[in-house]
Design a protein around this motif. Sequence first.
Motif, PDB file in Angstrom:
ATOM      1  N   THR A  58     -33.404  12.234 -16.617  1.00 14.28           N
ATOM      2  CA  THR A  58     -33.888  11.315 -15.985  1.00 14.28           C
ATOM      3  C   THR A  58     -34.897  11.532 -14.626  1.00 14.28           C
ATOM      4  O   THR A  58     -35.299  10.886 -13.894  1.00 14.28           O
ATOM      5  N   ASN A  80     -35.924   8.103 -11.933  1.00 13.27           N
ATOM      6  CA  ASN A  80     -36.159   7.038 -12.703  1.00 13.27           C
ATOM      7  C   ASN A  80     -37.285   7.423 -13.846  1.00 13.27           C
ATOM      8  O   ASN A  80     -38.125   6.487 -14.347  1.00 13.27           O
ATOM      9  N   GLU A  82     -38.689   7.271 -17.184  1.00 12.80           N
ATOM     10  CA  GLU A  82     -38.275   6.491 -18.334  1.00 12.80           C
ATOM     11  C   GLU A  82     -39.449   7.148 -19.599  1.00 12.80           C
ATOM     12  O   GLU A  82     -40.495   6.992 -19.513  1.00 12.80           O
TER      13      GLU A  82
END
Length: 171
Positions: A58, A80, A82
């Motif tokens: 991540t 974060n 994605e």
Amino acid sequence: MIKTEHYILNNITAEDIHHIYTGLSDPRVIKYYGVNYNSLTETREQMKWYEDLEANGTGKWWAIRNINSKEFHGAVGFNNHEKEHRKAEIGFWLLPQFWNNGIMSEVMPFALNYAQNEMNIHRIEAYVEEGNESSESLLKRLNFKKEGTLYHSEIKNSKFINVHIYAIILE
């Protein structure tokens, strides 16, 4: 490891805990930063967070070190991440004695290149607390575009704060 003309970006290691604590406990550094620590014990949470980013896929963070002396200057990285949407959030900070020396202007393009070519990231977002003019100026120089403001989106020191959203599309 990433090398620039004057700096090395390499993995943050357990031995860096004192540097991370020094930075993330300094009122000047954390004035506009989302995390802070009051002890080395608390800082272990941050060290675990760096480890977990890579273990979980991540994100990726690096220590910024002088290429010759290997002295720790700060940190930069992505979290974060994605993968499905090919986007991540960028974060960065320097110890105050290294401010205004062009360090981030030199290392950030290399980090962005890594994000694009090694992490397959297309969009990078930066969340900047209102008033953090240095970070906003840096992001603008790197061609990030301000997309808007999240008004009263967080509480810091018992007050609501506004957060500006910047982003860059890597092509």
